[in-house]
Scaffold this motif. Sequence first.
Motif, PDB file in Angstrom:
ATOM      1  N   ALA A 292      64.684  82.369  30.850  1.00  0.00           N
ATOM      2  CA  ALA A 292      64.281  83.664  31.385  1.00  0.00           C
ATOM      3  C   ALA A 292      64.850  84.827  30.578  1.00  0.00           C
ATOM      4  CB  ALA A 292      64.717  83.773  32.844  1.00  0.00           C
ATOM      5  N   ASP A 293      65.966  84.599  29.866  1.00  0.00           N
ATOM      6  CA  ASP A 293      66.569  85.678  29.083  1.00  0.00           C
ATOM      7  C   ASP A 293      66.103  85.688  27.631  1.00  0.00           C
ATOM      8  OD1 ASP A 293      67.814  83.405  28.198  1.00  0.00           O
ATOM      9  OD2 ASP A 293      69.866  84.064  28.628  1.00  0.00           O
ATOM     10  N   GLY A 294      65.099  84.833  27.315  1.00  0.00           N
ATOM     11  CA  GLY A 294      64.597  84.765  25.947  1.00  0.00           C
ATOM     12  C   GLY A 294      63.316  85.553  25.762  1.00  0.00           C
TER      13      GLY A 294
ATOM     14  N   LYS B  76      58.918  84.600  38.984  1.00  0.00           N
ATOM     15  CA  LYS B  76      60.125  84.164  39.673  1.00  0.00           C
ATOM     16  C   LYS B  76      60.814  83.055  38.886  1.00  0.00           C
ATOM     17  CE  LYS B  76      61.865  82.498  44.119  1.00  0.00           C
ATOM     18  NZ  LYS B  76      61.487  82.038  45.481  1.00  0.00           N
ATOM     19  N   PRO B  77      62.060  83.243  38.463  1.00  0.00           N
ATOM     20  CA  PRO B  77      62.734  82.224  37.653  1.00  0.00           C
ATOM     21  C   PRO B  77      63.214  81.038  38.487  1.00  0.00           C
ATOM     22  CG  PRO B  77      64.204  84.067  38.037  1.00  0.00           C
ATOM     23  CD  PRO B  77      62.882  84.451  38.635  1.00  0.00           C
ATOM     24  N   LEU B  78      63.410  79.910  37.812  1.00  0.00           N
ATOM     25  CA  LEU B  78      63.988  78.713  38.415  1.00  0.00           C
ATOM     26  C   LEU B  78      65.436  78.602  37.964  1.00  0.00           C
ATOM     27  CD1 LEU B  78      61.115  76.139  37.659  1.00  0.00           C
ATOM     28  CD2 LEU B  78      61.436  77.474  39.748  1.00  0.00           C
ATOM     29  N   ASN B  79      66.286  78.194  38.871  1.00  0.00           N
ATOM     30  CA  ASN B  79      67.691  77.957  38.535  1.00  0.00           C
ATOM     31  C   ASN B  79      67.887  76.459  38.337  1.00  0.00           C
ATOM     32  OD1 ASN B  79      70.479  77.708  38.394  1.00  0.00           O
ATOM     33  ND2 ASN B  79      70.850  79.353  39.854  1.00  0.00           N
ATOM     34  N   ILE B  80      67.971  76.037  37.062  1.00  0.00           N
ATOM     35  CA  ILE B  80      68.076  74.616  36.735  1.00  0.00           C
ATOM     36  C   ILE B  80      69.409  74.372  36.047  1.00  0.00           C
ATOM     37  CG2 ILE B  80      67.008  72.674  35.529  1.00  0.00           C
ATOM     38  CD1 ILE B  80      64.368  74.259  35.564  1.00  0.00           C
ATOM     39  N   ARG B  81      70.287  73.660  36.727  1.00  0.00           N
ATOM     40  CA  ARG B  81      71.608  73.320  36.185  1.00  0.00           C
ATOM     41  C   ARG B  81      72.369  74.570  35.739  1.00  0.00           C
ATOM     42  NH1 ARG B  81      71.667  67.713  35.452  1.00  0.00           N
ATOM     43  NH2 ARG B  81      69.579  66.763  35.504  1.00  0.00           N
TER      44      ARG B  81
END
Length: 343
Positions: free
Chosen positions: A295-297, A307-312
């Motif tokens: 998401a920060d790229g 909507k971003p996903l929080n993966i690990r």
Amino acid sequence: MKIEMGESLFYSWLRHVKECQLVQTNWKVSPKWTLRHEEELERLMKLVDGHFHTQYRYSIFKQNSSLAQIIQQGECDAVGISIQNGENSIYAVDVAFHGAGLNYGTKEDTVMKVIAKSARTAMSLYGYMEAKAAEIIFASPKINQGILNDLIPCIEELNDLFSREGYGFKVRLIANEEFESSVLKPILLISDGISDTSELFIRSYQMFKMFDNEAVAPKGVTASAETVERSNEGRPREEQEDSVYRELKVGKLAQIVLGRMLEEGRASEEEIRLLQDAAYSKRTFDLQYPLLTRADGEYEKVRYYAKPLNIRGVKYVLCSQWFEKESNNDRPYLLRWIKSHQE
């Protein structure tokens, strides 16, 4: 205005599962509207009435009733319009909940009532909305087998009659196990994050979940698959596997189910790395872009869900370019991945 729980359920189902931008409950014909195609509708009414009288001695419409009288009685529990790629898909739903099973009197009365409702809805949609095609749904969580044995052939014959006369109306019966797998389970699956206070069914379920750690809705995907498998004993395996997901459009399925599985850690760190590669995503999901990107790229925002996903512990965005056309169908790839990562 009174809203029944079944109407509220289908209001949410049309909005979030069928992705209808316009939904109205208790849709009724206005006496101020102009009825079009009267001669054609009069002919259709007589065809329906004549067919079922000849075949079963049913009286679908009262012999002395005029087209205007029949149409003015028209009412649907919910009507939805989904606008996708400039095309409209119309859904019209009647839902009936009778604790001991669907019952409008005798078995014959019950069958006639369902056929009359379905035919009248089709005529109302054409007469007032210029719609010659729609999915007309009659839904009930419990219909006894004796009624089903008579009702199902009649619905098939009504659909054949519509088709022969050049209409695109498709009457669909949703009952018993299919009511659970095609309506109840999908709406519970996507209920998280919906905060509209007008959606009484979903709000009631969300309150229930707050106080019950073993709520009936699926937690993640595995639970819902197991629930459906239990409720579909005796059905072919390939039919069972897709029973919860078949109502969801492929993009919604990716957002809700795939996204949740990724956040739950169903993919290894190595697979998360590979899912950021375009070639791997093409082979695995038939996508034209990487399934995931940080998401920060830098990425084409129009190609990814916001909507971003929080993966690990890392935030990613999920590709939004999903299709299920005859020439480009991503659904089988997505279902294959889901099933392979459920264990």
